[in-house]
Design a protein around this motif. Structure first.
Motif, PDB file in Angstrom:
ATOM      1  N   GLY A 121     118.856  10.070  13.013  1.00  8.50           N
ATOM      2  CA  GLY A 121     119.253   9.064  12.032  1.00  8.50           C
ATOM      3  C   GLY A 121     118.112   8.136  11.680  1.00  8.50           C
ATOM      4  N   GLY A 122     116.871   8.626  11.752  1.00  7.08           N
ATOM      5  CA  GLY A 122     115.696   7.830  11.425  1.00  7.08           C
ATOM      6  C   GLY A 122     115.193   6.949  12.559  1.00  7.08           C
ATOM      7  N   ALA A 123     115.939   6.835  13.653  1.00  6.27           N
ATOM      8  CA  ALA A 123     115.536   5.995  14.785  1.00  6.27           C
ATOM      9  C   ALA A 123     114.903   6.846  15.874  1.00  6.27           C
ATOM     10  N   GLU A 124     113.834   6.346  16.485  1.00  4.26           N
ATOM     11  CA  GLU A 124     113.190   7.071  17.583  1.00  4.26           C
ATOM     12  C   GLU A 124     114.095   7.105  18.806  1.00  4.26           C
ATOM     13  N   THR A 125     114.284   8.309  19.331  1.00  2.00           N
ATOM     14  CA  THR A 125     115.041   8.456  20.566  1.00  2.00           C
ATOM     15  C   THR A 125     114.127   8.782  21.740  1.00  2.00           C
ATOM     16  N   LEU A 126     112.947   9.342  21.451  1.00  2.00           N
ATOM     17  CA  LEU A 126     111.979   9.690  22.492  1.00  2.00           C
ATOM     18  C   LEU A 126     110.588   9.641  21.887  1.00  2.00           C
ATOM     19  N   THR A 127     109.657   9.134  22.683  1.00  7.06           N
ATOM     20  CA  THR A 127     108.230   9.252  22.374  1.00  7.06           C
ATOM     21  C   THR A 127     107.548   9.732  23.646  1.00  7.06           C
ATOM     22  N   GLY A 128     106.425  10.398  23.479  1.00  9.55           N
ATOM     23  CA  GLY A 128     105.740  10.845  24.675  1.00  9.55           C
ATOM     24  C   GLY A 128     104.464  11.586  24.383  1.00  9.55           C
ATOM     25  N   GLU A 129     103.793  11.917  25.470  1.00  8.42           N
ATOM     26  CA  GLU A 129     102.566  12.695  25.391  1.00  8.42           C
ATOM     27  C   GLU A 129     102.593  13.740  26.494  1.00  8.42           C
ATOM     28  N   LEU A 130     102.258  14.965  26.110  1.00 10.81           N
ATOM     29  CA  LEU A 130     102.222  16.082  27.043  1.00 10.81           C
ATOM     30  C   LEU A 130     100.831  16.678  27.033  1.00 10.81           C
ATOM     31  N   THR A 131     100.393  17.150  28.187  1.00  7.98           N
ATOM     32  CA  THR A 131      99.106  17.827  28.301  1.00  7.98           C
ATOM     33  C   THR A 131      99.356  19.280  28.644  1.00  7.98           C
ATOM     34  N   PHE A 132      98.646  20.158  27.931  1.00 11.77           N
ATOM     35  CA  PHE A 132      98.766  21.600  28.133  1.00 11.77           C
ATOM     36  C   PHE A 132      97.445  22.160  28.608  1.00 11.77           C
ATOM     37  N   ALA A 133      97.522  23.055  29.584  1.00 15.99           N
ATOM     38  CA  ALA A 133      96.352  23.812  30.029  1.00 15.99           C
ATOM     39  C   ALA A 133      96.241  25.035  29.137  1.00 15.99           C
TER      40      ALA A 133
END
Length: 158
Positions: A121-133
């Protein structure tokens, strides 16, 4: 919005997030939009934890899948999740479309850091950062404990 093809990894690939044939999976499809990879998903009741709310572990799974496809779609590589830092900002409601967005924050030949956002609905529910090998074929085979499927080989680091 051109779709990225989940069959890139073969018609019988087993991924919970993106396999079109996984019996209980998310069946996600992705597209590139500028410098981001985007998906849209309506979580069903089978994915809830508390009544009406998507299970937090499955929300993290959704974020992980978006980040993985950012690596595939934006770097033409495949990575294995090495770490994730996620902030659940509000509940993800079942039955309501979620928009997921992933972008490359930083990459080297061996790693990719991906920023993700989930919106409802236009609102942030999750933010994050992931690192991949980003592994070469031998490293991927060690991690998998067996041969890297043929369809996956072109995404391995040289």
């Amino acid at each position: 919005m051109p779709d990225l093809d989940p069959d890139l990894f073969g018609p019988d690939q087993p991924c919970f997030g993106c396999s079109p044939h996984h019996p209980i999976g998310f069946h996600l499809r992705f597209a590139r939009e500028g410098d981001e990879v985007v998906t849209r998903f309506v979580p069903g009741e089978q994915y809830q934890g508390p009544p009406g709310i998507m299970h937090g572990g499955l929300v993290a799974t959704l974020a992980d899948e978006i980040a993985a496809w950012a690596v595939i779609g934006l770097l033409d590589r495949f990575g294995f999740t090495a770490s994730m830092q996620l902030k659940l900002r509000r509940p993800v409601r079942v039955g309501v479309e979620v928009e997921g967005r992933g972008r490359i924050v930083h990459d080297t030949p061996r790693t990719a850091q991906v920023g993700v956002r989930l919106l409802q609905g236009g609102a942030e529910t999750l933010t994050g950062e992931l690192t991949f090998a980003i592994l070469n074929r031998a490293g991927a085979e060690r991690l998998l404990g067996g041969p890297l499927p043929e369809a996956w080989r072109r995404f391995a680091r040289a």
